[in-house]
Design an enzyme around this catalytic site. Structure first.
Site, mmCIF file in Angstrom:
data_model
loop_
_atom_site.group_PDB
_atom_site.id
_atom_site.type_symbol
_atom_site.label_atom_id
_atom_site.label_comp_id
_atom_site.label_asym_id
_atom_site.label_seq_id
_atom_site.Cartn_x
_atom_site.Cartn_y
_atom_site.Cartn_z
ATOM 1 N N ARG A 60 0.840 -1.212 0.000
ATOM 2 C CA ARG A 60 0.000 0.000 0.000
ATOM 3 C C ARG A 60 0.869 1.255 0.000
ATOM 4 N NH1 ARG A 60 -2.122 -3.528 -1.298
ATOM 5 N NH2 ARG A 60 -3.956 -4.634 -0.536
ATOM 6 N N SER A 94 -11.768 -0.210 2.778
ATOM 7 C CA SER A 94 -10.906 -0.602 3.897
ATOM 8 C C SER A 94 -10.272 0.645 4.504
ATOM 9 C CB SER A 94 -9.813 -1.564 3.416
ATOM 10 O OG SER A 94 -10.392 -2.726 2.876
ATOM 11 N N GLU A 125 -5.389 3.463 5.835
ATOM 12 C CA GLU A 125 -5.136 3.392 4.397
ATOM 13 C C GLU A 125 -5.703 4.637 3.726
ATOM 14 O OE1 GLU A 125 -6.479 0.313 0.885
ATOM 15 O OE2 GLU A 125 -5.876 -0.528 2.808
#
Length: 345
Positions: A162, A232, A328
């Site tokens: 990520r 998410s 995130e």
């Protein structure tokens, strides 16, 4: 180009009330450069967005928001692979659907990931065993200083979990305008996560993988058109062997994945769930009752509600498992992005 009302509610999937000085929808690199330079001339901050599926507006944005709608899907091929050149403003899921219907597999594990193609390299999006870094050939960026488009190879992008160079050296002064993907003609299914493990590797077809991924995501993740959310909210934490083994000794069923560097990746949703936080509320924000990894705008939540909820989730998981969650989602303040971990710590 079109200039819209300055409300940002249609441009963030959390559906939070926030405003900007101006919002412009961009359809070409030239337009993008023009508005960016105009903002610089006015000493005004500028923020580039795709579909706003990975942002949390902490407050009103005092500058100009540029909505990237640079389109185009160009496909070339050789004996071994398809080479795709995709405009950054294309919708990611629609790209997956379009390619599959054209007989080009390879993205099916990444179906239903929200957002635009241009956002994919920033996060190095991934799901069900596949990451963008595995199929990315290059990324084209507009250099606002020179006005020229530069091409970064996949290696130049410094992809991590990520993470990418676009969160660091290329975070300001550049904008992604296109992404190059390389999809091998020899299709190899990736069936290592979730219910995909139940598919028969010798006979499975790309459409079956796509359908199963869509089914799994739909069963767990709320539709942002109906319930405001950014997918998410937290990254899956990466921990040391010691921490991972301590968790595994207490919870033998805990999902723990070994990484090439010797560390281990945990499932953030599982950790949050074990803290009995599903359905937990702060103001109008809540942990989704079916997927603990998703924070939702349940009832006209404010940004402060979401931040307070994220802080509580992080604290409880950290105290119980010694694994500290990092958002995130990108946190956007009045003049630009803020360190999300710092905000909720």
């Amino acid at each position: 180009m079109s200039t819209l009302d300055s409300t940002l509610k249609p441009w963030n999937t959390f559906q939070l009330e926030a405003r900007a000085a101006e919002v412009n929808v961009i359809s070409s690199p030239d337009e993008l450069l023009h508005y960016w330079q105009e903002s610089r001339r006015l000493s005004q901050p500028a923020l580039l967005l795709g579909e706003g599926s990975n942002v949390l507006f902490l407050e009103d944005f005092v500058g100009r928001v540029l909505i990237n709608r640079i389109k185009g899907i160009h496909i070339a091929e050789d004996a071994l692979a398809w080479h795709l050149h995709i405009g950054a403003g294309e919708n990611w899921h629609q790209l997956v659907v379009h390619l599959l219907s054209s007989g080009i597999p390879g993205l099916e594990n990444l179906a239903m990931i929200p957002g635009c193609v241009g956002s994919a390299p920033i996060q190095n999006i991934g799901a069900y065993g596949v990451e963008l870094s595995q199929i990315c050939e290059y990324v084209d960026v507009l250099n606002f200083s020179s006005g020229k488009i530069e091409r970064l190879s996949a290696a130049d992008c410094l992809f991590g979990y990520r993470d990418s160079i676009f969160k660091h050296q290329y975070q300001t002064g550049y904008a992604i305008v296109a992404v190059g993907l390389l999809l091998a003609k020899k299709w190899v299914p990736v069936l290592t996560y979730g219910d995909l493990v139940n598919l028969e590797v010798t006979t499975v077809q790309p459409q079956q993988v796509f359908d199963e991924v869509c089914r799994m995501r739909s069963s767990k993740l709320p539709d942002p058109k109906k319930i405001g959310n950014a997918g998410s909210f937290f990254k899956n934490p990466v921990v040391t062997t010691e921490t991972a083994m301590a968790i595994k000794s207490r919870y033998p069923q805990a999902p723990v994945y070994s990484l090439d560097d010797g560390n281990f990746k945990l499932a953030a949703g599982w950790l949050i769930d074990r803290c009995d936080l599903k359905g937990y509320r702060v103001g109008g924000a809540a942990v989704h009752s079916q997927q603990a990894l998703v924070l939702i705008n349940e009832n006209n939540a404010s940004a402060n509600d979401v931040v307070a909820l994220a802080r509580e989730v992080r604290q409880r998981v950290g105290e119980k498992f010694n694994a500290w969650l990092e958002p995130e989602v990108r946190f956007i303040a009045a003049e630009g992005e803020k360190d999300a971990v710092g905000v909720i710590s």
